[in-house]
Scaffold this active site. Structure first.
Site, PDB file in Angstrom:
ATOM      1  N   ASP A 206      11.649 -12.026 -13.602  1.00 61.98           N
ATOM      2  CA  ASP A 206      12.794 -12.634 -12.594  1.00 61.98           C
ATOM      3  C   ASP A 206      13.736 -12.997 -13.036  1.00 61.98           C
ATOM      4  OD1 ASP A 206      11.037 -14.086 -13.727  1.00 61.98           O
ATOM      5  OD2 ASP A 206      11.533 -15.465 -11.103  1.00 61.98           O
ATOM      6  N   GLU A 207      14.964 -12.914 -12.076  1.00 59.84           N
ATOM      7  CA  GLU A 207      16.146 -13.574 -12.912  1.00 59.84           C
ATOM      8  C   GLU A 207      16.584 -14.381 -13.940  1.00 59.84           C
ATOM      9  OE1 GLU A 207      15.324 -16.742  -8.772  1.00 59.84           O
ATOM     10  OE2 GLU A 207      14.242 -17.567 -10.369  1.00 59.84           O
TER      11      GLU A 207
HETATM   12  C1  NGO Z   1      11.381 -17.794  -7.092  1.00 59.29           C
HETATM   13  C2  NGO Z   1      12.192 -17.873  -8.818  1.00 59.29           C
HETATM   14  C3  NGO Z   1      11.261 -19.041  -9.425  1.00 59.29           C
HETATM   15  C4  NGO Z   1      11.200 -20.484  -8.118  1.00 59.29           C
HETATM   16  C5  NGO Z   1      10.960 -20.069  -6.958  1.00 59.29           C
HETATM   17  C6  NGO Z   1      11.175 -20.602  -6.340  1.00 59.29           C
HETATM   18  C7  NGO Z   1      11.339 -16.144  -8.514  1.00 59.29           C
HETATM   19  C8  NGO Z   1       9.960 -15.010  -8.441  1.00 59.29           C
HETATM   20  N1  NGO Z   1      11.024 -16.739  -9.609  1.00 59.29           N
HETATM   21  O1  NGO Z   1      10.745 -16.424  -7.000  1.00 59.29           O
HETATM   22  O2  NGO Z   1      11.322 -19.456  -9.909  1.00 59.29           O
HETATM   23  O3  NGO Z   1      10.301 -21.395  -8.290  1.00 59.29           O
HETATM   24  O4  NGO Z   1      11.483 -18.654  -6.386  1.00 59.29           O
HETATM   25  O5  NGO Z   1      10.653 -20.483  -4.181  1.00 59.29           O
END
Ligand code: NGO
Length: 521
Positions: free
Chosen positions: A334-335
Site C-alpha cells: 500500500d501507499e
Molecule cells: C491506510 C494506510 C495505513 C494507515 C491507515 C490509517 C492502508 C492500507 N494504509 O490504510 O498505513 O495506518 O490508512 O487509517
C-alpha cells in the site's frame, strides 16, 4: 407500613418486572435468545435444559481436536458455575444432563465451520462436520447461558438454556480483524485477549501488521537489527518492542487452538522506514534512514533495483513462512508513493514469486493488483475500487476492508478523542449498514473471500483503547461476515446489541456506548 410508602413500593414493583432480588430468568423460547452473529436457523421447543453440578461433557470419537474443544468448553463454563466438569470420551451410555460433542462429516451443508446444536431437557448435543464447527458452536452455547457465565468467580445462578435446535454456518469463509502492532507495539497478552474476543464472535483470521515506518516487530534471525534497532521505538517515541520468534509461535499456536489463522504482514516496498534504519544497504543512498516516530505515510521505499533488497525479502519471507502454518503471507504494497510505478510493479512481481517459492499464498493491499498477480493471490480492498476490479480481472479473490466502513481506527464522530477521520466518521450503524457485494461495481459474492476490519494504531496505545475503538463495531462486522444478508437488519441488530450489553460487561470489554443503541443495564 404507611399507605404512601406502600404505594411507592407497588409503583417500583410495577416499573420493574419483579420485586425479588433474583435476576430475571432467561426466556424459555430459544427463538427469542440474543445471539451475535445471528444464526442461520433457530427453532424452539418450549422447554429448558439446566446445567448442574452433575452435567458431564462427553465426546464421541477419539480425535485429539474434539478433546481440545471439550476442554475449551469446560474452561469456559467452570469459573462462573464453580462446577468441575468431567470430560468423558467414547461411545459410553449417555445419562441425563450431559453435553455431547460429536463429528458428522456427512452433514455437508454445514461446511468447515458450521454446527448444529440440539437442546433438549436432558441433553445438549453439538454436532459438526469439523472440529472448527464444534468450536464455533461453543460460542453460541456461551451466549445462550446467562451473561454471568463470563464472570471469573462462582455465581449463584440457575444455568438454564431454552430448548430447540440451531443450525448455523458462515456466509463468508474469511472473517478477519487486523491489528497494527507496528505504530504502537502490543504485548503478547494483549494480542491473546484480542484473539479470545474474536473467537467469541466466530471470527477466524487475525492479520498482524508486523512492520511499518515506525517499527519492526518480529525477530528475523538472519537480519537481527530489524527487530533490535528497527523495533526500538514507536509513534511518540517511547516504548516499542518486538516479538521473539518463540513468542510469535506461541501466539500462532494460541490462535490455532481457537481455530483462528494468523496472517502475518511485512509491508513493502513502502512503509519500510524501520528496516531502512536498521541496514544502510537497503537504502539506494547507502546511508541508514533515521528512526521515525510521527504518523505521516508514503515517504519510504526499499531500493528496488538492488539485489540486496531481494536477498532481504527472501530471508524475511523464508523465516516468516517457517513460523506460519496458515496459507498466507501478506506483503503489504500500500501507499508506496516513494516508489515510481515502473519500479513498483517489477518489485511486487518478484516479491510474489518469493512468497510462492516459500510455499505460501500471496496477500496484499489493493494496490498490488497493478502488478501481475500470481495464482491464488488475495487482494485486500481498502480504498481504490479500480484496484479491486483489476484483481478480479486477473482471477484474484478479494477481501473487503473498505476504509469508510471497516476501519476501526476511524472516529465514531467528531467528539471521539482517539482515532483518525480521513476516510469517514463511522458510527455503530454505519459500520453495520453495508453490503459487501454492493461496494464495488462488478464485484459479486463469487469474487469475495471475506471481510476484515483493520485497527491501525497511530493513536491507539493500549488494550483499553483497542477495545474502545473495536467494540462494538467489530461485532457488527463479524455478523456481516457470518450471517446471510437477508437476515441482517439494523433495527433488529441494534436491539440485539443493546440486549447483549451484560455480556460485554461480564467480558469486561471497554466498549463505546453509542447513543444509537439502548444498552441494557
Ligand atoms: C491506510 C494506510 C495505513 C494507515 C491507515 C490509517 C492502508 C492500507 N494504509 O490504510 O498505513 O495506518 O490508512 O487509517
Amino acid at each position: 407500613m404507611k399507605i404512601s410508602s406502600l404505594l411507592l413500593t407497588l409503583t417500583v414493583c410495577l416499573l420493574y418486572t419483579s420485586c425479588t432480588s433474583e435476576p430475571p430468568a432467561k426466556p424459555t423460547n430459544l427463538t427469542q435468545e440474543v445471539m451475535i452473529p445471528k444464526p442461520v436457523s433457530v427453532t424452539a421447543s418450549g422447554g429448558m435444559f439446566t446445567l448442574t453440578e452433575a452435567t458431564t461433557i462427553r465426546t464421541q470419537g477419539n480425535f485429539k481436536e474434539i478433546a481440545q474443544v471439550a476442554q475449551h468448553l469446560s474452561d469456559y463454563l467452570a469459573p462462573a458455575t464453580g462446577f468441575s466438569f468431567s470430560v468423558e470420551s467414547g461411545d459410553g451410555e449417555s445419562g441425563d444432563g450431559h453435553i455431547l460433542l460429536q463429528l458428522d462429516e456427512a452433514d455437508t451443508e454445514l461446511g468447515d465451520e458450521g454446527y448444529e446444536l440440539n437442546i433438549t431437557e436432558e441433553a445438549l448435543t453439538l454436532t459438526a462436520p469439523q472440529p472448527a464447527g464444534l468450536f464455533r458452536g461453543l460460542q453460541t452455547i456461551r451466549q445462550l447461558l446467562p451473561s454471568e457465565i463470563e464472570k471469573n468467580s462462582p455465581q449463584e445462578m440457575n444455568w438454564n438454556i431454552a430448548t430447540g435446535t440451531i443450525r448455523d454456518y458462515p456466509t463468508y469463509e474469511y472473517r478477519g480483524a487486523m491489528l497494527d502492532v507496528a505504530r504502537h507495539f502490543f504485548q503478547v497478552e494483549d494480542v491473546k485477549r484480542y484473539i479470545d474476543l474474536m473467537a467469541y464472535y466466530k471470527l477466524n483470521n487475525l492479520h498482524l501488521h508486523l512492520s511499518d515506518d515506525q517499527g519492526w516487530r518480529i525477530e528475523i534471525k538472519s537480519w537481527p537489527k530489524l527487530a533490535e534497532y528497527g523495533g526500538s521505538t514507536q509513534v511518540g517515541g517511547e516504548g516499542g518492542g518486538h516479538y521473539t520468534q518463540e513468542q510469535y509461535s506461541d501466539l500462532v499456536e494460541y490462535a490455532q487452538d481457537r481455530f483462528i489463522t494468523i496472517v502475518p504482514e511485512i509491508d513493502m516496498p513502502g512503509h519500510t522506514n524501520a528496516a531502512l534504519t536498521s541496514y544502510p544497504e537497503l537504502n539506494c543512498s547507502g546511508k541508514a534512514a533515521e528512526l521515525y516516530t510521527g504518523i505521516e505515510v508514503g515517504f519510504s521505499t526499499l531500493c528496488t533495483d538492488s539485489e540486496v533488497t531481494y536477498q532481504f525479502v527472501d530471508d524475511v519471507i523464508r523465516e516468516l513462512a517457517a513460523l506460519t502454518p496458515g496459507p498466507y503471507i501478506h506483503i503489504g504494497g500500500d501507499e508506496s508513493h516513494a516508489t515510481p510505478i515502473e519500479e513498483y510493479i517489477p518489485f511486487v512481481n518478484r516479491a510474489q514469486d518469493i512468497v510462492r517459492k516459500h510455499g505460501k499464498q500471496v496477500f496484499g493491499w489493493d494496490e498490488i493488483a497493478n502488478a501481475e498477480l500470481v495464482e491464488n493471490a488475495v487482494v485486500q480492498y481498502w480504498a481504490e475500487a479500480e484496484n479491486a476490479t483489476k484483481a478480479i480481472e486477473q482471477g484474484g479473490k478479494v477481501i473487503m476492508s473498505p476504509a469508510t466502513k471497516t476501519y476501526l481506527d476511524m472516529q465514531y464522530d467528531s467528539t471521539t478523542e482517539l482515532g483518525l477521520h480521513w476516510a469517514a466518521y463511522i458510527e455503530v450503524d454505519s459500520a453495520y449498514i453495508w453490503e459487501p457485494t454492493e461496494m464495488v461495481e462488478g464485484l459479486g459474492r463469487e469474487h469475495i473471500l471475506g471481510i476484515e476490519a483493520p485497527l491501525w494504531s497511530e493513536t491507539v496505545t493500549n488494550m483499553d483503547e483497542i477495545e474502545y475503538m473495536a467494540f462494538p463495531r467489530l461485532i457488527g462486522i463479524a455478523e456481516i461476515a457470518w450471517t446471510p444478508a437477508a437476515d441482517r437488519q439494523w433495527e433488529d441488530y441494534r436491539t440485539r446489541l443493546g440486549q447483549h450489553a451484560p455480556y460485554l460487561k461480564a467480558l469486561e470489554i471497554d466498549y463505546y456506548a453509542s447513543d444509537l443503541v439502548d444498552w441494557e443495564r
